[in-house]
Enzyme design. Structure first.
Site: not given
Ligand code: CMC
Length: 442
Positions: A318, A376
């Site tokens: 998140h 989720d």
């Molecule tokens: N699985 C694997 N790696 C992950 C995941 C994941 N679900 N989420 C983040 N990472 C890794 C990402 O690859 C990055 O690694 P590195 O530092 O080596 O490059 C690090 O963690 C930071 O991730 P980010 O993408 O920069 O983080 P963000 O804040 O931009 O993204 C997120 C947040 C929710 C989009 C992401 O965690 C994600 O895609 N999660 C899976 C989708 C999900 O469950 N979404 C629902 C969110 S909660 C409900 C809502 O908001 O609607």
């Protein structure tokens, strides 16, 4: 509460400035304080003074507004609606009472709650001609596509309440929107299954009515299972608002132009659909189906950790929570209770989800990056136990989040400082100025 990088707004002393290293020119940056959590540095004058922009794609440390609706402390895993902890509300309140709280800022008295509930019940029907919009969709259209389109179409029906400056107009819009979104979502569900549309039953509470409109058929009586209605009510409380998430920010950005409010909500629904946001609940169930069995978890996690695969562990991570999402904790507990009550407590996908969570939480990759289950991860398992098909999971989220979207739209529209159009800047990376060449010279 955690020690956020900036101390609490009320305690922050001014002392931030931006210096042009070449000229020594200094710009003092005022602080915008709130009641809790980090303050914001006001960078609004940076371009005027220095001719440069601030750059923060994804808004990782940029506030787009001030808001008094919801507070999150991501490090501590805290979520408050109007100051009230979400776990207390999930335990003791109802979705309709929480909707009143989020919209109005205070818990209602008995009379206020009754009046609010009566108004929502009175607005549940949709215009008959709106029903025919569904005929234009192919039978297998995704319900989110139908929801986006039909909610947007509400803007063609209510010309009597389009003055965004009028509090009464805003209130009628809010009640209509919250009342009609379950009816529209249920109609999308019926379209998908080719069943007749069921009219709302206003003697039923909000969630029972939704279950009725989805699962009843005209050919036989239908009784809403009280455990199912209660479970849905709790899930809706947990999804009702989440401050400036992508869909809410979309509603605010669209709304900042002064557009029709139903159109702004449709924009929010479209933003919610993405798998990185509300679409994750659907993606989690698909992922669990793909993994299939506990024995396949290690191979799946290896794929997730291999950045080249582009696979993510859906329902994990998140932007704000760097600790357990408090909503996930509550839903996890609810899951067992609800499944037991509904007699489906040996759900293999729940077992698989629990194992996946257990292994991931011990894995260095997830620990290092502070990736925990989010709202989720478990919600789909409850929806599934309630008989809700996977492609309706995100519409369920949308129904609940409508309360938050509407509240943010009202907060923004009622701002005495007036609406300021949201208009981000950019760092241009395209071709420099060049002259047009006629076709024959190319
Ligand atoms: N699985 C694997 N790696 C992950 C995941 C994941 N679900 N989420 C983040 N990472 C890794 C990402 O690859 C990055 O690694 P590195 O530092 O080596 O490059 C690090 O963690 C930071 O991730 P980010 O993408 O920069 O983080 P963000 O804040 O931009 O993204 C997120 C947040 C929710 C989009 C992401 O965690 C994600 O895609 N999660 C899976 C989708 C999900 O469950 N979404 C629902 C969110 S909660 C409900 C809502 O908001 O609607």
């Amino acid at each position: 509460m955690s020690n956020s990088p900036a101390t609490q707004a009320s305690q922050v002393k001014p002392g931030y400035s931006l210096v042009n290293d070449a000229t020594g020119e200094k710009l003092e940056l005022p602080l915008v304080g709130g009641s809790m959590g980090p303050a914001g540095i006001d960078v609004g004058k940076v371009y005027d003074r220095f001719g440069i922009f601030t750059y923060d794609p994804g808004f990782t440390s940029t506030c787009s507004c001030k808001s008094a609706i919801t507070y999150i402390d991501g490090d501590a895993g805290v979520l408050l609606y109007r100051g009230y902890p979400v776990d207390q509300l999930a335990e003791q309140s109802t979705f309709i009472e929480v909707a009143y709280l989020i919209l109005n800022g205070e818990l209602p008295t008995k009379a206020q709650l009754e009046a609010f509930e009566a108004s929502i019940r009175r607005h549940t029907m949709i215009n008959e001609s709106l029903k025919s919009f569904f005929n234009g969709f192919h039978y297998d259209a995704h319900p989110m596509a139908m929801l986006t389109a039909v909610v947007g179409s509400l803007s063609a029906f209510y010309h009597d309440t389009t003055n965004n400056k009028d509090p009464r107009h805003r209130e009628i819009f809010a009640h209509r929107m919250i009342a009609k979104v379950p009816t529209i979502a249920a109609a999308a569900y019926k379209k998908y299954f080719g069943q007749p549309f069921m009219y709302p039953q206003n003697h039923l509470d909000y969630c029972s009515n939704l279950l009725y409109m989805m699962f009843a058929v005209p050919a036989e009586p239908y009784h809403v299972h009280p455990v199912a209605a209660k479970a849905l009510d709790v899930l809706f409380i947990l999804h009702a608002d989440h401050e400036q998430n992508a869909s809410t920010s979309t509603v605010r950005l669209a709304g900042s132009t002064g557009c029709n409010p139903y159109a702004a909500i449709a924009a929010g629904i479209a933003a919610l659909w993405g798998p990185a946001h509300g679409g994750a609940n659907e993606a989690v169930l698909k992922m669990l189906s793909e993994i299939g069995d506990v024995k396949n978890v290690p191979a799946f996690l290896a794929k997730v950790k291999d950045k080249k695969s582009g696979v993510r562990l859906m329902g994990f991570g998140h932007r704000v929570y760097k600790n357990f999402d408090p909503r996930a904790r509550i839903i996890r507990e609810q899951c067992h209770k609800v499944l037991k009550h509904l007699g489906v407590d040996n759900d293999p996908q729940l077992e698989l989800a629990l194992k996946l969570e257990e292994i991931a939480l011990k894995d260095e990759y997830f620990i290092e990056r502070k990736l925990y289950p989010n709202v989720d991860f478990y919600s789909g398992i409850i929806y599934k136990a309630l008989g809700i098909p996977v492609n309706m999971f995100t519409p369920m989220f949308a129904i609940a989040r409508t309360v938050g979207w509407v509240a943010h739209w009202i907060e923004m529209s009622a701002d005495p400082a007036g609406l300021k159009i949201g208009r981000p800047r950019q760092v241009y990376t395209g071709a420099p100025r060049r002259d047009y060449k006629p076709l024959t010279a190319r």
